[in-house]
Design a protein around this motif. Structure first.
Motif, mmCIF file in Angstrom:
data_model
loop_
_atom_site.group_PDB
_atom_site.id
_atom_site.type_symbol
_atom_site.label_atom_id
_atom_site.label_comp_id
_atom_site.label_asym_id
_atom_site.label_seq_id
_atom_site.Cartn_x
_atom_site.Cartn_y
_atom_site.Cartn_z
ATOM 1 N N TYR A 53 0.584 -0.689 0.151
ATOM 2 C CA TYR A 53 0.256 0.235 -0.022
ATOM 3 C C TYR A 53 0.653 1.300 -0.035
ATOM 4 C CZ TYR A 53 -3.860 -2.833 0.442
ATOM 5 O OH TYR A 53 -4.533 -4.129 0.512
ATOM 6 N N ASP A 54 2.739 1.083 -0.035
ATOM 7 C CA ASP A 54 3.260 2.139 0.143
ATOM 8 C C ASP A 54 3.021 2.288 -1.623
ATOM 9 O OD1 ASP A 54 3.741 2.494 2.505
ATOM 10 O OD2 ASP A 54 5.407 1.356 2.376
ATOM 11 N N GLN A 55 3.133 1.797 -2.384
ATOM 12 C CA GLN A 55 3.425 1.744 -3.677
ATOM 13 C C GLN A 55 2.498 1.700 -4.561
ATOM 14 O OE1 GLN A 55 5.958 1.395 -5.244
ATOM 15 N NE2 GLN A 55 7.662 1.166 -3.991
ATOM 16 N N PHE A 56 1.231 0.529 -4.371
ATOM 17 C CA PHE A 56 -0.136 1.000 -4.508
ATOM 18 C C PHE A 56 -1.275 0.909 -4.024
ATOM 19 C CE2 PHE A 56 2.969 -1.883 -6.965
ATOM 20 C CZ PHE A 56 2.889 -1.001 -7.865
ATOM 21 N N GLU A 57 -2.831 1.843 -4.517
ATOM 22 C CA GLU A 57 -3.879 1.944 -3.431
ATOM 23 C C GLU A 57 -4.909 0.458 -3.391
ATOM 24 O OE1 GLU A 57 -5.961 5.538 -5.113
ATOM 25 O OE2 GLU A 57 -4.447 7.154 -5.222
ATOM 26 N N SER A 58 -4.290 -0.260 -4.258
ATOM 27 C CA SER A 58 -5.514 -1.250 -4.624
ATOM 28 C C SER A 58 -4.344 -2.577 -5.395
ATOM 29 C CB SER A 58 -6.690 -0.809 -5.304
ATOM 30 O OG SER A 58 -6.542 -0.120 -6.291
ATOM 31 N N LYS A 59 -5.508 -2.823 -6.272
ATOM 32 C CA LYS A 59 -4.684 -3.968 -6.077
ATOM 33 C C LYS A 59 -5.343 -3.914 -7.989
ATOM 34 C CE LYS A 59 -7.278 -8.539 -7.161
ATOM 35 N NZ LYS A 59 -7.915 -9.647 -6.672
ATOM 36 N N ASP A 60 -6.619 -2.803 -7.917
ATOM 37 C CA ASP A 60 -6.238 -2.899 -9.325
ATOM 38 C C ASP A 60 -5.463 -2.051 -10.063
ATOM 39 O OD1 ASP A 60 -8.870 -4.273 -9.540
ATOM 40 O OD2 ASP A 60 -9.829 -2.542 -9.749
#
Length: 231
Positions: free
Chosen positions: A88-95
């Motif tokens: 979650y430091d890198q991406f907001e979500s799996k999408d």
């Protein structure tokens, strides 16, 4: 159905790599991508980039093996060898991770195809098409996990992923339009592009869906002939 190489999860080293490497090819835990625990003196930006690349590769692998719906964040982090909070430091979500992996792979495919076309005999339309399509087919055959990810699993993701697919097709239509390949066809470019590009994609999709990704290069001659209407 998946290719054996997709399910095997065999680690590879950079020395074994094909000419075009797509997301999901390398093991996220390859020693060359290891990050020491504790003080290491590496720039924060470098650490973040390595973690991002490991998550992308791990995600493509997990999605190819389990399917998009079953690819949970914890499983992705475990495969990538990163902490749950790092995701979650890198991406907001799996999408969002899906889009990052898709964009990286498509960019690599288009770049490789363009370079191959530029290096081919530019006086022959078919030679140029053979070079471009041959590069794409070989790249997908060499990267079966990304092939399944981009052709099959993309349609299981959310609306943003579908928009990316539409954007990719529109880019392909534009390239076809400016290539001059449609000159012998007695129909508008708006009709010809989707028919030609869509037809070629459908055949590729069929091979990937039926676990025949390794056989994709066998389609080269028929697809090239179809694109330039050379029968």
């Amino acid at each position: 159905m998946t290719d054996a190489s997709e399910a095997a999860g065999v680690d590879v080293t950079p020395g074994d790599a094909p000419s075009v490497v797509l997301p999901g090819y390398y093991s996220a835990r390859d020693p060359s991508r290891a990050l020491a625990v504790g003080p290491h003196g590496l720039p924060r930006e470098h650490v973040a980039q390595v973690q991002r690349e490991r998550l992308i590769d791990a995600f493509v692998q997990v999605v190819a093996e389990r399917g998009y719906e079953s690819a949970g964040v914890k499983a992705i982090c475990k495969r990538a060898g990163v902490a749950y909070t790092t995701f979650y430091d890198q991406f907001e979500s799996k999408d969002q991770l899906f889009l990052a992996a898709y964009d990286a792979g498509i960019a690599a495919l288009f770049t490789a195809a363009r370079d191959a076309a530029m290096a081919a005999d530019r006086t022959s339309a078919k030679a140029t098409v053979l070079a471009a399509i041959g590069t794409i087919l070989q790249a997908l055959a060499d990267n079966p996990r990304f092939a399944r990810f981009f052709a099959i699993e993309i349609h299981k993701a959310g609306p943003e992923a579908q928009e990316r697919v539409d954007e990719t097709f529109e880019k392909a239509f534009r390239l076809y339009a400016i290539s001059g390949l449609s000159a012998p066809i007695r129909m508008s470019l708006e009709d010809a592009g989707p028919l030609v590009i869509g037809g070629a994609y459908t055949r590729i999709y069929f091979y990937i869906r039926n676990g025949r990704t390794a056989e994709l290069p066998d389609l080269l001659e028929v697809l090239a002939s179809f694109v330039v209407f050379d029968f």
